[in-house]
Motif scaffolding. Sequence first.
Motif, PDB file in Angstrom:
ATOM      1  N   TYR A 178       0.826  -1.207   0.000  1.00  0.00           N
ATOM      2  CA  TYR A 178       0.000   0.000   0.000  1.00  0.00           C
ATOM      3  C   TYR A 178       0.868   1.269   0.000  1.00  0.00           C
ATOM      4  CZ  TYR A 178      -4.918  -1.426   0.718  1.00  0.00           C
ATOM      5  OH  TYR A 178      -6.204  -1.874   0.556  1.00  0.00           O
ATOM      6  N   ARG A 179       1.855   1.295   0.901  1.00  0.00           N
ATOM      7  CA  ARG A 179       2.705   2.483   1.035  1.00  0.00           C
ATOM      8  C   ARG A 179       4.173   2.176   0.762  1.00  0.00           C
ATOM      9  NH1 ARG A 179      -1.037   2.916   5.314  1.00  0.00           N
ATOM     10  NH2 ARG A 179      -2.288   4.835   5.247  1.00  0.00           N
ATOM     11  N   ALA A 180       4.446   1.035   0.144  1.00  0.00           N
ATOM     12  CA  ALA A 180       5.833   0.581  -0.001  1.00  0.00           C
ATOM     13  C   ALA A 180       6.643   1.450  -0.951  1.00  0.00           C
ATOM     14  CB  ALA A 180       5.856  -0.875  -0.478  1.00  0.00           C
ATOM     15  N   SER A 181       6.008   1.964  -1.978  1.00  0.00           N
ATOM     16  CA  SER A 181       6.734   2.775  -2.960  1.00  0.00           C
ATOM     17  C   SER A 181       5.736   3.622  -3.722  1.00  0.00           C
ATOM     18  CB  SER A 181       7.520   1.884  -3.937  1.00  0.00           C
ATOM     19  OG  SER A 181       6.638   1.044  -4.661  1.00  0.00           O
ATOM     20  N   VAL A 182       6.259   4.583  -4.469  1.00  0.00           N
ATOM     21  CA  VAL A 182       5.416   5.423  -5.308  1.00  0.00           C
ATOM     22  C   VAL A 182       5.764   5.182  -6.769  1.00  0.00           C
ATOM     23  CG1 VAL A 182       5.135   7.199  -3.552  1.00  0.00           C
ATOM     24  CG2 VAL A 182       7.001   7.382  -5.204  1.00  0.00           C
ATOM     25  N   GLY A 183       4.818   5.487  -7.642  1.00  0.00           N
ATOM     26  CA  GLY A 183       5.037   5.338  -9.075  1.00  0.00           C
ATOM     27  C   GLY A 183       4.310   6.433  -9.827  1.00  0.00           C
ATOM     28  N   ASP A 184       4.618   6.556 -11.103  1.00  0.00           N
ATOM     29  CA  ASP A 184       3.951   7.528 -11.960  1.00  0.00           C
ATOM     30  C   ASP A 184       2.564   7.019 -12.330  1.00  0.00           C
ATOM     31  OD1 ASP A 184       6.032   9.418 -12.057  1.00  0.00           O
ATOM     32  OD2 ASP A 184       7.072   8.257 -13.599  1.00  0.00           O
ATOM     33  N   VAL A 185       1.557   7.819 -12.042  1.00  0.00           N
ATOM     34  CA  VAL A 185       0.167   7.459 -12.328  1.00  0.00           C
ATOM     35  C   VAL A 185      -0.470   8.580 -13.137  1.00  0.00           C
ATOM     36  CG1 VAL A 185      -2.083   6.904 -11.341  1.00  0.00           C
ATOM     37  CG2 VAL A 185       0.005   6.146 -10.184  1.00  0.00           C
ATOM     38  N   PRO A 186      -1.062   8.272 -14.297  1.00  0.00           N
ATOM     39  CA  PRO A 186      -1.758   9.317 -15.065  1.00  0.00           C
ATOM     40  C   PRO A 186      -2.861   9.951 -14.225  1.00  0.00           C
ATOM     41  CG  PRO A 186      -1.463   7.342 -16.402  1.00  0.00           C
ATOM     42  CD  PRO A 186      -1.075   6.971 -15.000  1.00  0.00           C
ATOM     43  N   GLU A 187      -2.953  11.263 -14.284  1.00  0.00           N
ATOM     44  CA  GLU A 187      -3.979  11.976 -13.517  1.00  0.00           C
ATOM     45  C   GLU A 187      -5.336  11.953 -14.217  1.00  0.00           C
ATOM     46  OE1 GLU A 187      -2.439  15.479 -11.065  1.00  0.00           O
ATOM     47  OE2 GLU A 187      -1.153  15.551 -12.845  1.00  0.00           O
ATOM     48  N   ASN A 188      -5.338  11.573 -15.488  1.00  0.00           N
ATOM     49  CA  ASN A 188      -6.596  11.558 -16.237  1.00  0.00           C
ATOM     50  C   ASN A 188      -7.399  10.296 -15.940  1.00  0.00           C
ATOM     51  OD1 ASN A 188      -4.407  10.193 -17.761  1.00  0.00           O
ATOM     52  ND2 ASN A 188      -6.019   9.758 -19.216  1.00  0.00           N
ATOM     53  N   ASP A 189      -8.576  10.230 -16.504  1.00  0.00           N
ATOM     54  CA  ASP A 189      -9.476   9.088 -16.380  1.00  0.00           C
ATOM     55  C   ASP A 189      -9.053   8.033 -17.400  1.00  0.00           C
ATOM     56  OD1 ASP A 189     -11.626   7.295 -16.581  1.00  0.00           O
ATOM     57  OD2 ASP A 189     -13.104   8.836 -16.129  1.00  0.00           O
ATOM     58  N   TYR A 190      -8.602   6.862 -16.940  1.00  0.00           N
ATOM     59  CA  TYR A 190      -8.198   5.794 -17.865  1.00  0.00           C
ATOM     60  C   TYR A 190      -8.556   4.433 -17.289  1.00  0.00           C
ATOM     61  CZ  TYR A 190      -4.207   4.834 -14.800  1.00  0.00           C
ATOM     62  OH  TYR A 190      -3.428   4.496 -13.713  1.00  0.00           O
ATOM     63  N   GLU A 191      -8.706   3.460 -18.166  1.00  0.00           N
ATOM     64  CA  GLU A 191      -9.021   2.093 -17.766  1.00  0.00           C
ATOM     65  C   GLU A 191      -7.987   1.133 -18.337  1.00  0.00           C
ATOM     66  OE1 GLU A 191     -13.054   0.906 -18.611  1.00  0.00           O
ATOM     67  OE2 GLU A 191     -13.782   2.978 -18.478  1.00  0.00           O
ATOM     68  N   LEU A 192      -7.732   0.066 -17.596  1.00  0.00           N
ATOM     69  CA  LEU A 192      -6.909  -1.042 -18.089  1.00  0.00           C
ATOM     70  C   LEU A 192      -7.819  -2.256 -18.267  1.00  0.00           C
ATOM     71  CD1 LEU A 192      -3.721  -0.639 -15.840  1.00  0.00           C
ATOM     72  CD2 LEU A 192      -4.006   0.035 -18.236  1.00  0.00           C
ATOM     73  N   PRO A 193      -7.587  -3.066 -19.286  1.00  0.00           N
ATOM     74  CA  PRO A 193      -8.511  -4.172 -19.578  1.00  0.00           C
ATOM     75  C   PRO A 193      -8.505  -5.248 -18.498  1.00  0.00           C
ATOM     76  CG  PRO A 193      -6.555  -4.303 -20.976  1.00  0.00           C
ATOM     77  CD  PRO A 193      -6.479  -2.987 -20.263  1.00  0.00           C
ATOM     78  N   LEU A 194      -9.689  -5.712 -18.133  1.00  0.00           N
ATOM     79  CA  LEU A 194      -9.815  -6.818 -17.194  1.00  0.00           C
ATOM     80  C   LEU A 194      -9.672  -8.140 -17.946  1.00  0.00           C
ATOM     81  CD1 LEU A 194     -12.858  -5.614 -15.033  1.00  0.00           C
ATOM     82  CD2 LEU A 194     -10.431  -5.014 -14.835  1.00  0.00           C
ATOM     83  N   GLY A 195      -9.057  -9.103 -17.305  1.00  0.00           N
ATOM     84  CA  GLY A 195      -8.887 -10.406 -17.942  1.00  0.00           C
ATOM     85  C   GLY A 195      -7.702 -10.482 -18.875  1.00  0.00           C
ATOM     86  N   LYS A 196      -6.825  -9.486 -18.832  1.00  0.00           N
ATOM     87  CA  LYS A 196      -5.660  -9.450 -19.720  1.00  0.00           C
ATOM     88  C   LYS A 196      -4.388  -9.405 -18.884  1.00  0.00           C
ATOM     89  CE  LYS A 196      -3.416  -9.052 -23.626  1.00  0.00           C
ATOM     90  NZ  LYS A 196      -3.309 -10.240 -24.525  1.00  0.00           N
ATOM     91  N   ALA A 197      -3.493 -10.377 -19.101  1.00  0.00           N
ATOM     92  CA  ALA A 197      -2.211 -10.388 -18.395  1.00  0.00           C
ATOM     93  C   ALA A 197      -1.279  -9.316 -18.953  1.00  0.00           C
ATOM     94  CB  ALA A 197      -1.567 -11.768 -18.506  1.00  0.00           C
ATOM     95  N   ASP A 198      -0.311  -8.930 -18.144  1.00  0.00           N
ATOM     96  CA  ASP A 198       0.657  -7.908 -18.534  1.00  0.00           C
ATOM     97  C   ASP A 198       2.048  -8.527 -18.523  1.00  0.00           C
ATOM     98  OD1 ASP A 198       1.666  -5.347 -19.162  1.00  0.00           O
ATOM     99  OD2 ASP A 198       2.088  -4.946 -17.051  1.00  0.00           O
ATOM    100  N   ILE A 199       2.742  -8.461 -19.652  1.00  0.00           N
ATOM    101  CA  ILE A 199       4.116  -8.960 -19.733  1.00  0.00           C
ATOM    102  C   ILE A 199       5.040  -7.880 -19.190  1.00  0.00           C
ATOM    103  CG2 ILE A 199       5.942  -9.810 -21.238  1.00  0.00           C
ATOM    104  CD1 ILE A 199       3.757 -10.795 -23.146  1.00  0.00           C
ATOM    105  N   VAL A 200       5.584  -8.134 -17.985  1.00  0.00           N
ATOM    106  CA  VAL A 200       6.408  -7.151 -17.284  1.00  0.00           C
ATOM    107  C   VAL A 200       7.822  -7.118 -17.846  1.00  0.00           C
ATOM    108  CG1 VAL A 200       7.287  -6.480 -15.011  1.00  0.00           C
ATOM    109  CG2 VAL A 200       5.006  -7.494 -15.221  1.00  0.00           C
ATOM    110  N   ALA A 201       8.356  -8.281 -18.197  1.00  0.00           N
ATOM    111  CA  ALA A 201       9.698  -8.383 -18.779  1.00  0.00           C
ATOM    112  C   ALA A 201       9.730  -9.587 -19.705  1.00  0.00           C
ATOM    113  CB  ALA A 201      10.751  -8.530 -17.677  1.00  0.00           C
TER     114      ALA A 201
END
Length: 325
Positions: A178-201
Amino acid sequence: MAKMNLLQAINNALVTTMEADEKVMVFGEDVGHFGGVFRATSNLQEKFGKSRCFNTPLTEQGIIGFANGLASQGSVPVAEIQFSDYIFPAFDQIVNETSKWRYRSGGQFSCGTLTIRTPYGGGIAGGLYHSQSPEAFFAHIPGMKVVIPRNPKQAKGLLIASIRDDNPVLFMEPKKIYRASVGDVPENDYELPLGKADIVATGTDITLLAWGAQVEVLEKAAEMAKKDGISCEIIDLQSILPWDAETIFQSVYKTGRLLINHEAPLTGGFASEIAATVQQECFLYLEAPIARVCGLDTPYPLAHEKEYMPDHLKTYEAIKRTLDY
């Protein structure tokens, strides 16, 4: 872009959806003026009023029963269960009502606008009743979606998409980060698809699969393996119901090896479902048995939390065993 931790990103997602749709309302134990035990709902009551962000009695079954009724009548409820360990009193409501109303009514009414938020997982010295990872229980329920973010950017986009989805969604938040680190987050309204995996590396020797806070564990293990010349492909599943089997298949076709990491106990964990499905589809491509690095088949221990956790060291050792098979 703004710098946010996971909690701030969740709060920002709630503000975004509540501003865009007056039917969205947030409720649960202490979520009002107090902002919830982790402060995820801070300032929502001040901003939107007590009719759209309010406290409930301490009764999880009542919270979800109330949420079912609201959703079936056209509201967009976001119900918080303070800890996922205490979702079980509401299990009947979720399993037999939330997920089934659309089916039992022939589509005449549904709970499709309901989102249930709950923090899950260990790593905070919470002991038996504040550390469990019960996601596999809910993966067995047709009619639900189960979504788990790994970082602030994912949390905002996936939560907004969950609230706007036409199906009831269980949104599980890894409280360890929850508070472990911070990251860049778009301030606008956006959605990421549900049911879709993300290839991190991307990698060529082994596929590493996890969700939530365990993705970071995979990244640490992959860094250790890299020193041994092992190239790891890391995938964040993001949604375990539905889960993105095709992305996993394509990765295993390439690497020939799969390791699944989750914090829940080994027996009956969601890794079992993934392993069975992958071996059925990719059997002739596998160079080694599918590895599972999971929590232990014990109640979650307080004094031995470190030994219980499927950490990067256990994961690294399993990567080596799989490559040496």
